[in-house]
Design a protein around this motif. Structure first.
Motif, PDB file in Angstrom:
ATOM      1  N   ILE A  49       0.846  -1.192   0.000  1.00 21.25           N
ATOM      2  CA  ILE A  49       0.000   0.000   0.000  1.00 21.25           C
ATOM      3  C   ILE A  49       0.879   1.239   0.000  1.00 21.25           C
ATOM      4  CG2 ILE A  49      -1.761   1.321   1.236  1.00 21.25           C
ATOM      5  CD1 ILE A  49      -2.775  -1.272   2.438  1.00 21.25           C
ATOM      6  N   GLU A  50       0.643   2.104  -0.972  1.00 21.22           N
ATOM      7  CA  GLU A  50       1.347   3.382  -1.074  1.00 21.22           C
ATOM      8  C   GLU A  50       0.586   4.397  -0.214  1.00 21.22           C
ATOM      9  OE1 GLU A  50       3.327   4.450  -5.068  1.00 21.22           O
ATOM     10  OE2 GLU A  50       1.633   5.827  -4.902  1.00 21.22           O
ATOM     11  N   VAL A  51       1.174   4.750   0.920  1.00 23.59           N
ATOM     12  CA  VAL A  51       0.470   5.550   1.923  1.00 23.59           C
ATOM     13  C   VAL A  51       0.394   7.022   1.540  1.00 23.59           C
ATOM     14  CG1 VAL A  51       0.583   6.363   4.317  1.00 23.59           C
ATOM     15  CG2 VAL A  51       0.992   3.950   3.782  1.00 23.59           C
ATOM     16  N   GLY A  52       1.488   7.578   1.014  1.00 25.64           N
ATOM     17  CA  GLY A  52       1.502   9.005   0.712  1.00 25.64           C
ATOM     18  C   GLY A  52       2.825   9.416   0.113  1.00 25.64           C
ATOM     19  N   ALA A  53       3.048  10.726   0.081  1.00 26.39           N
ATOM     20  CA  ALA A  53       4.264  11.281  -0.512  1.00 26.39           C
ATOM     21  C   ALA A  53       4.822  12.370   0.390  1.00 26.39           C
ATOM     22  CB  ALA A  53       3.974  11.842  -1.900  1.00 26.39           C
ATOM     23  N   PHE A  54       6.138  12.358   0.557  1.00 22.00           N
ATOM     24  CA  PHE A  54       6.802  13.400   1.348  1.00 22.00           C
ATOM     25  C   PHE A  54       7.326  14.461   0.384  1.00 22.00           C
ATOM     26  CE2 PHE A  54       6.663   9.854   4.249  1.00 22.00           C
ATOM     27  CZ  PHE A  54       6.324  10.468   5.449  1.00 22.00           C
ATOM     28  N   VAL A  55       6.401  15.310  -0.018  1.00 23.79           N
ATOM     29  CA  VAL A  55       6.674  16.370  -0.984  1.00 23.79           C
ATOM     30  C   VAL A  55       6.266  17.710  -0.363  1.00 23.79           C
ATOM     31  CG1 VAL A  55       6.404  14.878  -2.998  1.00 23.79           C
ATOM     32  CG2 VAL A  55       4.399  16.010  -2.029  1.00 23.79           C
ATOM     33  N   ARG A  56       6.580  18.791  -1.057  1.00 30.10           N
ATOM     34  CA  ARG A  56       6.221  20.110  -0.536  1.00 30.10           C
ATOM     35  C   ARG A  56       4.700  20.266  -0.502  1.00 30.10           C
ATOM     36  NH1 ARG A  56      10.412  24.371  -3.478  1.00 30.10           N
ATOM     37  NH2 ARG A  56      12.335  23.571  -2.498  1.00 30.10           N
ATOM     38  N   PRO A  57       4.142  20.605   0.660  1.00 30.43           N
ATOM     39  CA  PRO A  57       2.681  20.785   0.753  1.00 30.43           C
ATOM     40  C   PRO A  57       2.148  21.829  -0.212  1.00 30.43           C
ATOM     41  CG  PRO A  57       3.664  20.664   2.934  1.00 30.43           C
ATOM     42  CD  PRO A  57       4.803  20.732   1.969  1.00 30.43           C
ATOM     43  N   ALA A  58       2.949  22.842  -0.521  1.00 35.77           N
ATOM     44  CA  ALA A  58       2.487  23.874  -1.453  1.00 35.77           C
ATOM     45  C   ALA A  58       2.263  23.295  -2.841  1.00 35.77           C
ATOM     46  CB  ALA A  58       3.503  25.016  -1.520  1.00 35.77           C
ATOM     47  N   ASN A  59       3.036  22.265  -3.194  1.00 34.89           N
ATOM     48  CA  ASN A  59       2.904  21.655  -4.514  1.00 34.89           C
ATOM     49  C   ASN A  59       1.793  20.614  -4.555  1.00 34.89           C
ATOM     50  OD1 ASN A  59       5.062  23.210  -5.348  1.00 34.89           O
ATOM     51  ND2 ASN A  59       6.572  21.581  -5.086  1.00 34.89           N
ATOM     52  N   VAL A  60       1.695  19.811  -3.508  1.00 41.32           N
ATOM     53  CA  VAL A  60       0.677  18.760  -3.459  1.00 41.32           C
ATOM     54  C   VAL A  60       0.019  18.814  -2.076  1.00 41.32           C
ATOM     55  CG1 VAL A  60       0.159  16.322  -3.890  1.00 41.32           C
ATOM     56  CG2 VAL A  60       2.187  17.361  -4.933  1.00 41.32           C
ATOM     57  N   PRO A  61      -0.925  19.714  -1.876  1.00 45.28           N
ATOM     58  CA  PRO A  61      -1.524  19.872  -0.547  1.00 45.28           C
ATOM     59  C   PRO A  61      -2.247  18.623  -0.049  1.00 45.28           C
ATOM     60  CG  PRO A  61      -2.725  21.141  -2.212  1.00 45.28           C
ATOM     61  CD  PRO A  61      -1.468  20.676  -2.853  1.00 45.28           C
TER      62      PRO A  61
END
Length: 313
Positions: A49-61
């Motif tokens: 299961i792909e839980v999420g992404a650790f990316v910039r919140p401004a880019n992918v809120p």
């Protein structure tokens, strides 16, 4: 007469709905809703299961609370909970959140890579090397995804040699698996055949994973071609939601329950309980406040499948 293809007996499905699905939704689910979705998915028999992404919140809120989601899920034994990480910062955050696997995304075209992660391919490869080192030190799995492997919305056709050369560099960095993404649904069965055969020729000891989209309706046809060549690893999204927010024309992940239904009809096992998965898709509809694209949720399970939705024998 040519011999009929022998399909795999079992197929591994990685559920990407909580990440790739939700990142393309206008409705942002609460942390509690995401945790409920992931826990219910784990209860269907899914083991990846792909839980999420650790990316910039401004880019992918939609992914801003990924660390909180990891902290709150009820981890099921045997389930691998993975995260997308574009750089070393994201990788360290994922390790701190106790992700079981780190996935780095690179594009097979410069244009899409810059649109997706605001870096050149070479810069992304440098970040991938850092991520691989962080994963090794933490003792977690390091994987890679090659986006727009079947065609780029900005540049059109992507040379297979370029895709395979990039794959070789990722394996050299220590990637345990490379997934090929049909990011905007430009793939078709002949192209799937060519890519898979090119992979087998270049990496005969490795196993490809395919992340296919149904944006133009070819998703399950592409799966069938891949199955005929022995591919037994696919990504899919519950309800068929999702896509890439940084590429035009990118909706339509393959729907998990539609894929599972087709495989079970073919006598191919997945370890997934189809009725339970359909219940999750219905719950997701309530969370999103709309009908999801999947078809099995509308048509129901074929009556000749066993009541538990297991494969035909």
């Amino acid at each position: 007469m040519n011999a009929l293809p022998r399909f795999p007996d079992h197929v591994s499905i990685r559920e990407v709905g909580p990440r790739d699905g939700l990142q393309n939704e206008d409705v942002i689910l609460t942390t509690t809703q995401k945790v409920q979705l992931i826990d219910r998915l784990a209860d269907t028999g899914l083991t990846l299961i792909e839980v999420g992404a650790f990316v910039r919140p401004a880019n992918v809120p939609q992914m801003a609370d990924t660390a909180d989601v990891f902290a709150a899920i009820s981890r099921r034994p045997g389930v691998v909970y993975s995260a997308i990480v574009p750089n070393a910062i994201g990788a360290r955050r994922a390790v701190a959140a106790q992700a079981d696997a780190l996935q780095v995304f690179l594009s097979a075209s410069e244009s899409h890579n810059r649109s997706n992660v605001n870096m050149s391919i070479e810069q992304s490869l440098a970040q991938a090397a850092d991520i691989a080192a962080i994963a090794r030190e933490a003792g977690v799995c390091f994987e890679a995804v090659v986006s727009v492997a079947f065609g780029c919305p900005f540049e059109g056709d992507v040379p297979l040699d370029r895709v395979m050369d990039l794959t070789a560099r990722l394996f050299d960095l220590g990637a345990e698996q490379v997934t090929f993404g049909d990011t905007t649904g430009m793939g078709h069965p002949a192209l799937v055949r060519d890519l898979v055969l090119a992979f087998y020729e270049r990496f005969p000891q490795a196993h490809p994973r395919l992340h296919l989209h149904s944006a133009r309706g070819a998703g399950l046809a592409n799966v069938l071609m891949a199955l005929s060549l022995g591919v037994d690893r696919f990504d899919a999204s519950v309800g068929g939601i999702g896509g890439c927010p940084f590429a035009p024309g990118a909706p339509g992940n393959i729907c998990t329950e539609d894929l599972v239904h087709m495989l079970h009809e073919m006598g191919i096992s997945t370890g997934i309980r189809l009725p339970a998965l359909l219940d999750v898709a219905r719950m997701l509809e309530g969370m999103l406040g709309r009908t999801v694209p999947g078809q099995t949720i509308k048509a129901g399970i074929c009556k000749h499948l066993p009541p538990d939705g297991a494969p035909r024998r």
